[in-house]
Scaffold this motif. Structure first.
Motif, short mmCIF file in Angstrom:
data_model
loop_
_atom_site.label_atom_id
_atom_site.label_comp_id
_atom_site.label_asym_id
_atom_site.label_seq_id
_atom_site.Cartn_x
_atom_site.Cartn_y
_atom_site.Cartn_z
N ASP A 41 82.51 49.56 -58.33
CA ASP A 41 80.96 49.51 -58.54
C ASP A 41 80.55 49.09 -59.75
N MET B 236 86.55 53.28 -56.51
CA MET B 236 85.20 53.14 -56.26
C MET B 236 84.60 53.01 -57.47
N MET B 237 84.48 53.84 -58.51
CA MET B 237 83.84 53.72 -59.77
C MET B 237 84.06 52.29 -60.53
N ALA C 296 82.18 58.94 -55.34
CA ALA C 296 81.71 57.95 -56.33
C ALA C 296 80.55 56.98 -55.92
N GLY D 241 87.17 60.80 -52.45
CA GLY D 241 86.78 60.31 -53.84
C GLY D 241 85.87 59.07 -53.79
N VAL D 242 86.19 58.10 -52.69
CA VAL D 242 85.55 56.83 -52.77
C VAL D 242 83.88 57.22 -52.21
N PHE E 25 87.98 58.12 -56.28
CA PHE E 25 86.68 58.34 -56.92
C PHE E 25 86.80 57.07 -58.02
N THR E 26 88.26 57.04 -58.44
CA THR E 26 88.37 55.88 -59.96
C THR E 26 88.32 54.82 -59.52
N TRP F 130 77.05 56.28 -58.04
CA TRP F 130 76.75 55.11 -58.73
C TRP F 130 76.03 53.97 -57.73
N SER F 131 76.28 53.99 -56.53
CA SER F 131 75.44 53.17 -55.61
C SER F 131 74.24 53.56 -54.90
#
Length: 271
Positions: free
Chosen positions: A267, A263-264, A56, A52-53, A260-261, A60-61
């Motif tokens: 970021d 990391m989002m 994401a 998940g990380v 994912f959440t 985004w990055s």
């Protein structure tokens, strides 16, 4: 401390950030000194979280700044990102076919690459995680290099968030190498050594990535999306399937969502 870090050259920032991610790999490997085994559900959950990380972070990055950098260029905005993304996946696919390696939890007859039978099991395990760490180090490097290119979508906070996220997901990777070696009778110190060695490639790849986009700024959207494609290939090929092969599918899937959440949030909040 943070104020001082902000004044450093982006290449030095990338080096420090990837040394941190390497350190997290070593920290995970160090658990071999304190425990005899690790709960499989815990490992599967951590693998899912890592997936998940990485998903994401890839958007985004990496992909989002790549698309912004391509605006106003001579080609359609989507083209550099599409080309770089696919090339990243192809690069990892080719490396996976060529480099002899063995994923943790598998038998020697399941090793991949060219002539894996000529390598020791410890070497194959290290090479498997090292292969995954190349795109991660590259991603951190190009993220800091993008700051030097004055890309509006690239921020120091976002690059730091990427390094923190990858560092978090590196923790179980070091353990995934050191613990199987310890179970096979290898000494704790030697098991730790091999476990942390799997992360040494990240500072190297990070510095190369930062240098490349700093010196050749027109390549930035391709480099950013290349790193994203390489990471997504790793997630789709190994991380998520590996997290579910022991039957903990629901836990692994929810861990992907949590990773994912987080990391989002990192970021967006830091970026």
């Amino acid at each position: 401390m943070i104020d001082y870090f902000m004044t450093l050259d982006p290449i030095l920032q990338a080096a420090i950030a990837t040394i941190f991610t390497w350190g997290m790999t070593a920290l995970g490997a160090a658990l071999v000194f304190t425990t005899k085994g690790v709960n499989q559900r815990f490992m599967d959950g951590m693998l899912g979280f890592a997936g998940g990380v990485m998903i994401a972070a890839s958007f985004w990055s990496l992909l989002s700044p790549a698309l912004e950098k391509a605006e106003g260029g001579p080609v359609p905005v989507w083209l550099p990102a599409a080309i770089g993304f696919l090339l990243g996946g192809i690069f990892l696919w080719g490396s996976d076919k060529l480099l002899p390696h063995l994923h943790p939890g598998l038998n020697m007859d399941q090793a991949e690459g060219i002539n894996p039978e000529r390598k020791r099991r410890s070497t194959l395990l290290v090479l498997a995680i090292t292969l995954h760490n190349i795109p991660e180090g590259l991603a951190v490097g190009v993220a800091f290099g993008a700051i030097a290119a004055d890309l509006p979508a690239a921020s120091l906070g976002g690059a730091i968030a990427l390094a923190v996220g990858i560092g978090i997901q590196n923790f179980p990777e070091g353990l995934a190498v050191s613990m199987p070696l310890r179970r096979e009778g290898m000494a704790r110190k030697k098991s730790f050594f091999y476990g942390q060695m799997s992360g040494i490639v990240e500072p190297i790849a990070g510095i190369i990535g930062a240098l490349a986009v700093t010196v050749m700024q027109p390549l930035l959207p391709y480099a950013l999306s290349f790193a994203a494609g390489a990471m997504i290939f790793v997630v789709a090929e190994e991380v998520i399937p590996g997290s579910q092969e022991n039957g903990n599918k629901d836990l692994a899937s929810m861990s992907v969502m949590v990773g994912f959440t987080i990391m989002m949030i990192l970021d967006v909040a830091l970026g």
